[in-house]
Design a protein around this motif. Structure first.
Motif, PDB file in Angstrom:
ATOM      1  N   UNK A 148       0.855  -1.182   0.000  1.00 40.49           N
ATOM      2  CA  UNK A 148       0.000   0.000   0.000  1.00 40.49           C
ATOM      3  C   UNK A 148       0.893   1.236   0.000  1.00 40.49           C
ATOM      4  N   UNK A 149       0.833   2.013  -1.098  1.00 37.15           N
ATOM      5  CA  UNK A 149       1.650   3.209  -1.212  1.00 37.15           C
ATOM      6  C   UNK A 149       0.801   4.470  -1.258  1.00 37.15           C
ATOM      7  N   UNK A 208      -6.552  -0.012  -7.261  1.00 41.61           N
ATOM      8  CA  UNK A 208      -7.304   0.872  -6.371  1.00 41.61           C
ATOM      9  C   UNK A 208      -7.135   0.403  -4.933  1.00 41.61           C
ATOM     10  N   UNK A 209      -6.978   1.359  -4.015  1.00 40.82           N
ATOM     11  CA  UNK A 209      -6.693   1.006  -2.621  1.00 40.82           C
ATOM     12  C   UNK A 209      -7.823   0.224  -1.980  1.00 40.82           C
ATOM     13  N   UNK A 210      -9.072   0.587  -2.240  1.00 48.35           N
ATOM     14  CA  UNK A 210     -10.204  -0.040  -1.565  1.00 48.35           C
ATOM     15  C   UNK A 210     -10.727  -1.256  -2.321  1.00 48.35           C
ATOM     16  N   UNK A 236      -3.041  13.317  -6.281  1.00 48.08           N
ATOM     17  CA  UNK A 236      -1.875  13.333  -5.393  1.00 48.08           C
ATOM     18  C   UNK A 236      -2.302  13.083  -3.945  1.00 48.08           C
ATOM     19  N   UNK A 237      -1.465  12.368  -3.234  1.00 43.98           N
ATOM     20  CA  UNK A 237      -1.681  12.184  -1.804  1.00 43.98           C
ATOM     21  C   UNK A 237      -2.734  11.175  -1.424  1.00 43.98           C
ATOM     22  N   UNK A 238      -3.116  10.270  -2.329  1.00 43.41           N
ATOM     23  CA  UNK A 238      -4.126   9.257  -2.010  1.00 43.41           C
ATOM     24  C   UNK A 238      -3.461   7.876  -2.000  1.00 43.41           C
ATOM     25  N   UNK A 239      -4.037   6.927  -1.253  1.00 39.47           N
ATOM     26  CA  UNK A 239      -3.442   5.589  -1.204  1.00 39.47           C
ATOM     27  C   UNK A 239      -3.722   4.802  -2.483  1.00 39.47           C
ATOM     28  N   UNK A 240      -2.807   3.929  -2.821  1.00 33.58           N
ATOM     29  CA  UNK A 240      -2.967   3.040  -3.971  1.00 33.58           C
ATOM     30  C   UNK A 240      -2.140   1.784  -3.710  1.00 33.58           C
ATOM     31  N   UNK A 241      -2.652   0.659  -4.162  1.00 32.98           N
ATOM     32  CA  UNK A 241      -1.923  -0.593  -4.023  1.00 32.98           C
ATOM     33  C   UNK A 241      -1.007  -0.792  -5.226  1.00 32.98           C
ATOM     34  N   UNK A 242       0.162  -1.340  -4.967  1.00 33.60           N
ATOM     35  CA  UNK A 242       1.106  -1.679  -6.040  1.00 33.60           C
ATOM     36  C   UNK A 242       1.490  -3.135  -5.883  1.00 33.60           C
TER      37      UNK A 242
END
Length: 284
Positions: free
Chosen positions: A50-51, A230-232, A271-277
């Motif tokens: 999670x970045x 997407x993070x969620x 900018x500044x939001x979580x995202x999965x890699x």
């Protein structure tokens, strides 16, 4: 008989303690994990982290004054798409414009003086061979012509300096992008170097900064591909590439930041939001 009974009781107690340990282990979720770092998925040879998204530093520009004069007019608002060199804010420029007119007049006068000095020099040199003009006079005329030429160059440089200074009274966009914020009003006077009115962002490309554990960082290399999710929801957003792996670990978390760059032409990620890699072990 007593020994057998004691042995059975000891075995039963040991089994009870072992069962209690495994129950507490399952409730706690297993061994403690590094904060912000997802564990390796050994079954598929990949791991997901999670970045946080981050604007690329070369794709971000500030909107700020360069001179201490009142603001006259603002030409943009938040959300406006702008081009590099587009006019954003106009600052009162009456004084530099008047100074420019003065310097242009000085340049014109210097040009007239140079023209006359050259005419006189040509006239004197045409009769020099006759010996009717003293050598001292010829020297004076030549010196005056050279000085007039230098004076014209100095006047031209002074004019150009004012023209360059006048450019600072119009604040222009430093990059192509979108005005993310701007806070300036007509009449405002701001000191240069201490005030930032706003910023322009270009999110056509974006970085996702991923905190990697020391074990994970050994599995990642610059140039390696990675999926961005997407993070969620975990939905695939696109593919990116690792462009930088920090040389220093975070002293608080012990993780190493890795930057994954992804094309973002539609501005899907902010900018500044979580995202999965998701990194594939060994790269692609």
């Amino acid at each position: 008989m007593k020994k057998t009974t004691s042995f059975a009781i000891g075995v039963a107690a040991a089994i009870a303690l072992l069962a209690a340990f495994w129950v507490s282990f399952a409730i706690s979720g297993g061994p403690e994990k590094t904060k912000g770092v997802a564990p390796l998925n050994e079954s598929v040879g990949s791991f997901t982290v999670l970045g946080t998204t981050q604007c690329i530093h070369t794709r971000k520009a500030i909107i700020a004054p360069a001179v201490l004069h009142p603001v006259v007019e603002i030409f943009v608002a938040p959300g406006d798409r702008v081009k590099k060199g587009q006019k954003l804010v106009l600052i009162d420029d009456d004084e530099p414009k008047a100074d420019l007119r003065l310097k242009e007049a000085n340049l014109a006068n210097a040009g007239i003086a140079l023209k006359e000095a050259k005419r006189l020099l040509a006239s004197v040199e045409s009769v020099q061979t006759r010996g009717v003009i003293p050598e001292q006079r010829i020297h004076e005329v030549r010196t005056a012509a050279l000085k007039a030429e230098k004076d014209e160059r100095a006047a031209e440089a002074a004019r150009d300096a004012v023209k360059f200074e006048l450019e600072h009274y119009t604040v222009e966009a430093a990059i192509d992008g979108v005005v993310n914020r701007i806070d300036v009003h007509p009449g405002m006077v701001s000191r240069p170097g201490t005030t930032v009115w706003g910023e322009i962002l270009d999110l056509s490309e974006i970085d996702i900064v991923c905190p990697l554990s020391l074990r994970q960082v050994d599995l990642v290399k610059v140039g390696q591909s990675a999926d961005v999710l997407a993070a969620e929801s975990g939905k695939l957003i696109g593919a990116g590439k690792v462009v930088f792996i920090s040389l220093q670990a975070n002293p608080t978390t012990g993780t190493v930041p890795a930057h994954v760059r992804m094309a973002n032409p539609q501005g899907t990620l902010r900018c500044g939001v979580p995202a999965q890699v998701r990194f594939l072990e060994g790269g692609r």
